[in-house]
Every structure is written in C-alpha cells, then in structure tokens.
Design a protein around this motif. Sequence first.
Motif, mmCIF file in Angstrom:
data_model
loop_
_atom_site.group_PDB
_atom_site.id
_atom_site.type_symbol
_atom_site.label_atom_id
_atom_site.label_comp_id
_atom_site.label_asym_id
_atom_site.label_seq_id
_atom_site.Cartn_x
_atom_site.Cartn_y
_atom_site.Cartn_z
ATOM 1 N N VAL A 203 -7.185 15.984 4.386
ATOM 2 C CA VAL A 203 -7.396 15.235 3.225
ATOM 3 C C VAL A 203 -6.270 15.379 2.215
ATOM 4 C CG1 VAL A 203 -8.618 14.896 1.057
ATOM 5 C CG2 VAL A 203 -9.856 15.267 3.262
ATOM 6 N N ARG A 204 -5.667 16.718 2.317
ATOM 7 C CA ARG A 204 -4.318 16.901 1.587
ATOM 8 C C ARG A 204 -3.230 16.317 2.200
ATOM 9 N NH1 ARG A 204 -6.182 22.208 2.225
ATOM 10 N NH2 ARG A 204 -4.637 22.939 3.559
ATOM 11 N N LEU A 205 -3.104 16.273 3.472
ATOM 12 C CA LEU A 205 -2.021 15.322 4.000
ATOM 13 C C LEU A 205 -2.183 13.957 3.605
ATOM 14 C CD1 LEU A 205 -1.966 16.573 7.904
ATOM 15 C CD2 LEU A 205 0.000 16.685 6.003
ATOM 16 N N ALA A 206 -3.344 13.306 3.591
ATOM 17 C CA ALA A 206 -3.460 12.031 3.272
ATOM 18 C C ALA A 206 -2.879 11.844 1.763
ATOM 19 C CB ALA A 206 -4.934 11.535 3.305
ATOM 20 N N GLY A 207 -3.377 12.681 0.913
ATOM 21 C CA GLY A 207 -2.844 12.910 -0.562
ATOM 22 C C GLY A 207 -1.415 12.975 -0.738
ATOM 23 N N VAL A 208 -0.752 13.641 0.158
ATOM 24 C CA VAL A 208 0.735 13.705 0.040
ATOM 25 C C VAL A 208 1.540 12.100 0.377
ATOM 26 C CG1 VAL A 208 2.791 14.500 1.365
ATOM 27 C CG2 VAL A 208 0.817 16.046 0.887
ATOM 28 N N TYR A 209 0.837 11.556 1.326
ATOM 29 C CA TYR A 209 1.286 10.180 1.631
ATOM 30 C C TYR A 209 0.985 9.310 0.351
ATOM 31 C CZ TYR A 209 2.741 11.828 6.332
ATOM 32 O OH TYR A 209 3.321 12.219 7.568
ATOM 33 N N ALA A 210 -0.224 9.378 0.041
ATOM 34 C CA ALA A 210 -0.814 8.645 -1.097
ATOM 35 C C ALA A 210 0.129 8.662 -2.255
ATOM 36 C CB ALA A 210 -2.178 8.891 -1.328
ATOM 37 N N LEU A 211 0.568 10.082 -2.678
ATOM 38 C CA LEU A 211 1.368 10.043 -3.795
ATOM 39 C C LEU A 211 2.976 9.796 -3.563
ATOM 40 C CD1 LEU A 211 0.916 11.491 -6.739
ATOM 41 C CD2 LEU A 211 1.975 13.523 -5.738
ATOM 42 N N ALA A 212 3.406 9.834 -2.602
ATOM 43 C CA ALA A 212 4.508 9.425 -2.015
ATOM 44 C C ALA A 212 4.597 7.570 -2.314
ATOM 45 C CB ALA A 212 4.962 9.707 -0.645
ATOM 46 N N ARG A 213 3.297 7.162 -1.755
ATOM 47 C CA ARG A 213 3.404 5.601 -1.812
ATOM 48 C C ARG A 213 3.383 5.353 -3.401
ATOM 49 N NH1 ARG A 213 1.640 1.217 1.512
ATOM 50 N NH2 ARG A 213 2.588 -0.542 0.119
ATOM 51 N N LEU A 214 2.568 5.941 -4.188
ATOM 52 C CA LEU A 214 2.394 5.542 -5.511
ATOM 53 C C LEU A 214 3.842 5.905 -6.199
ATOM 54 C CD1 LEU A 214 0.818 5.100 -7.946
ATOM 55 C CD2 LEU A 214 0.147 7.543 -8.153
ATOM 56 N N ALA A 215 4.557 6.755 -5.905
ATOM 57 C CA ALA A 215 6.059 6.945 -6.564
ATOM 58 C C ALA A 215 6.848 5.860 -6.223
ATOM 59 C CB ALA A 215 6.769 8.345 -6.001
ATOM 60 N N ASP A 216 6.649 5.184 -4.919
ATOM 61 C CA ASP A 216 7.282 4.085 -4.456
ATOM 62 C C ASP A 216 7.193 2.709 -5.465
ATOM 63 O OD1 ASP A 216 8.817 5.667 -2.681
ATOM 64 O OD2 ASP A 216 7.496 4.861 -1.122
ATOM 65 N N LYS B 121 21.107 3.785 -1.748
ATOM 66 C CA LYS B 121 20.732 2.246 -2.189
ATOM 67 C C LYS B 121 19.585 1.627 -2.150
ATOM 68 C CE LYS B 121 25.874 1.479 -2.130
ATOM 69 N NZ LYS B 121 26.814 0.527 -1.465
ATOM 70 N N ALA B 122 18.551 2.413 -1.125
ATOM 71 C CA ALA B 122 17.315 2.032 -1.082
ATOM 72 C C ALA B 122 16.510 1.771 -2.376
ATOM 73 C CB ALA B 122 16.500 2.680 -0.163
ATOM 74 N N PRO B 123 15.580 0.882 -2.584
ATOM 75 C CA PRO B 123 14.925 0.368 -3.958
ATOM 76 C C PRO B 123 13.728 1.698 -4.293
ATOM 77 C CG PRO B 123 14.056 -1.286 -2.260
ATOM 78 C CD PRO B 123 15.351 -0.435 -1.515
ATOM 79 N N THR B 124 13.472 2.377 -3.072
ATOM 80 C CA THR B 124 12.615 3.342 -3.282
ATOM 81 C C THR B 124 13.334 4.783 -3.361
ATOM 82 O OG1 THR B 124 11.974 3.221 -1.047
ATOM 83 C CG2 THR B 124 10.618 1.968 -2.397
ATOM 84 N N SER B 125 14.740 4.779 -3.223
ATOM 85 C CA SER B 125 15.327 6.176 -3.249
ATOM 86 C C SER B 125 14.982 7.031 -4.405
ATOM 87 C CB SER B 125 16.829 5.753 -3.100
ATOM 88 O OG SER B 125 17.552 6.929 -3.646
ATOM 89 N N TRP B 126 14.944 8.297 -3.984
ATOM 90 C CA TRP B 126 14.578 9.237 -4.749
ATOM 91 C C TRP B 126 15.944 10.276 -5.478
ATOM 92 C CZ3 TRP B 126 9.504 11.917 -2.865
ATOM 93 C CH2 TRP B 126 8.459 10.898 -2.791
ATOM 94 N N CYS B 127 16.980 9.611 -4.709
ATOM 95 C CA CYS B 127 18.431 10.632 -4.800
ATOM 96 C C CYS B 127 18.776 10.917 -6.273
ATOM 97 C CB CYS B 127 19.408 9.846 -4.172
ATOM 98 S SG CYS B 127 19.005 9.613 -2.440
#
Length: 422
Positions: free
Chosen positions: A100-113, A166-172
């Motif tokens: 479940v924690r792993l799923a939370g990691v991907y969910a939060l990353a998708r939310l950041a995008d 240059k990606a629109p979802t870049s976190w750089c």
Amino acid sequence: MWLVALLALLVVGALSFAVYHLVYELFADSAQKLRKPVNINDVIKTTATVLTLIGAVLAGVYAYRKQRLSEGDAYRADASQLADRYTTAAEMLGHERAAVRLAGVYALARLADDWKEQRQVCIDVLCAYLRMPYEPDPAQPRYKEGEREVRHTIIRVIRSHLRYTKAPTSWCAYDFDFTGALFDGGDLSFSHFCGTVVFDQARFHSGVVDFREAAFEGGVVDFREARFSGGTVNFSTAKFSDGTVDFREATFSGATVNFYWATFSGATIHFDEAQFTGGEVRFTRAEFTGSTVYFDKVKCTGSGTVGYMWAQFIGGRVDFTEAQFAGGTVEFRMAQFTGSSRVGFGKAEFTGSRVGFGGVTFSGGTVHFSEARFSGGTVDFTRARFTGGTVDFSNALGVAPDGLPPSESPLPAGLSLPPDWR
C-alpha cells in the motif's frame, strides 16, 4: 421573482422611452436643417437597432459572467478533487503494508504531475518519507518488511522526474530536502538538479548511491555533516556548475566516494573541517575550473586514502590552510595546478600521513607552505614542477624523527624533493 420581472420590464420600458426621444430629437434637428418633416419609421427603426445592440452587449456580459462562474466552479471542483487525492496518497504512505505504501508513492508522484501549483508540496512529502527513521538491519526490532523497496522506489521516482529538464512534468527546478536521511543504496544517475539539494547530516550506510553524470546547476548542494560510513557513493562524471557545493564537517569513515572525472566550474566548493578517517575518497582526473576550493582544517587520520591523481585545478583558488595530515594516504600525483591565484598549505601539519606530490605541476600563482609543520610521515615532491609563480616555505618547521631540534636547512626535515626541482 414577479417583482424582479416587473422591475425589469419597467427599466426596459423607461430605457426604450428615453432612447426613442433621444433619437427623435436627433432626427428632428436634422429635419429642421433640411426643412423636412420627421420620419417616424426611421426613428422607430433606429431606436429598435440601438435597443438590440444594448441587449446584445448585456447578453454578452451575462454570458461572460456565467462562463467565469462556471470556470470558477470547475476550478474549485478540480482543486477539491486534487486535495482528496493528496489526502488519500498521504494516508497510503502511512499504511502498515508495504504494498500500500508503494501504491501511495506512485499516487503522490502522479498527483505532483497533475497539480503543478502544489508540486513542491508533493515532492516535500516524498523527501520527508526518506527523512523518517529507518532500520535497514532485519535483525533489529524496528525493522519493517518491504521498507527498503519503498524507499528505493521513491528515489527511482525522483530520478525519473529529473532526467529530462524540458519535460512538462520535470522536477528539475524544485528543491529537495534529504536532511538526516539514511541511504543504503539508490540510483540518481543522470539527474539534473537546478534548485537547492540538501543532504545535511545524511548517512550513507551501505549499498551504492549513484550520482553518476548527475548535473548540479547553479543551486546549493549541501552535504554538511554528512556521514559516509559504508558502501559506495559515486559522483563519477558529475557536473557542478556555479552555485555552492558544501561538504563542511562531513565524515568519511568507511565508504568509497568517487569523484572520477567530475567537473566543477565556477562553483565554490567547501570541504572545511571534513574528516577522512577511513575508506577512500577519489578525485582522480576531476577538473576544477575557475572554482574556489576550500579544504581548510581537514583532518586525514586513520588508514583511509584521499586521492587527487591527475586532477586539474585551473584558475580559482585551492586552500588547505591548517589541514592535518596525521594518517592514511593523501595522493596528489600528477595533479596540475594551472593559473590558480593561490594554492595554500599554510600552517598545515604533516605528522603521520603519506602525502605524495610526485609529478605535480604548479604553474603560475603562489604555492604556500608557510608555517607548515613536518614532524612525521612522508611528503614527496619527486618530479614536481614549480613554474611561473612563487613558492613559499617561510617559517616552515621540520622535526627529525629522533626528536632533535628543527633543522636549519631552508627546507623542512623529512621533505623529499628531487635534486633538480624548480
């Protein structure tokens, strides 16, 4: 509702009456000048046209206002949905089960995008997870099954958002705070950091932490008081440009830290009061161009190795003032100091280390060993070259191994120089 309708009808009637009389007066003035009677049909047509135009404008304003209200409602609905997603992802990160924690990691990353306005907040949560207490040893009671995979997944997710600037979802361009985090591996290779990156008091415990070909551009890279006690930290071919690179008071006690072929250009690099007590730290073939490099008061003790073989220091300044070489090996073999305004070993203490300057080239600028102390170990300048600058050994003090008084020789005792050095 009926009152509003009646009021609206009265307003429209009054407006129509006023417009009709205004148009009639205009036509009457024109007819009087031409000595013709007023054409009532023309007055009525003009009045109707004006009223239609006014109605169209009011309808447009109403439609625009309605559209803005609809957009506001949609924005609030989206914001509410994103907030709900954030709450759900945060709860998943705190779940007992690793899956479940792993799923939370991907969910939060998708939310950041999807949520650019709060992307930094989502990144901060992922970094905060890595800062939480972590026990990597399965034999310890605080060990949590699957936790290592969760933490390494966070690192991989961060890396995947840092590889393409240059990606629109870049976190750089965002900041990353890993203060006090424990790392037992992780891949951040080829990442681009353009903001502030903090590893203050971080612990590198085991495994391989890979910064190979990472780029740190113009921001602050903070490793103050970090502890490198095991495993390998790989900065090979990493690029540090402008900004500040800070390893002050870091401790290197058992890890292998590689800066092979790393480039530092225009940056300020701090290793002030760092301690090298074991393991290996290699700057082999690293290039420092136009940078200021501080190794003030570093301590080299124990059996570790610090290597600068074939490193190039071009321009800028290199400072080892009050450094203590009391054990281990410090190797500058074949390094080049070219055009540096100052290479300083003033007040450094060589008391037990093997320090090698074999084949080193000092070209231009000033090389300072003033007030340095040589009382043990080996300092070797075989085949070293000093050209086009100033070499200063003033007030350097050498003590013979048997405890005799300092030699009256112009060079300190225990200092090995070739007969033809220049």
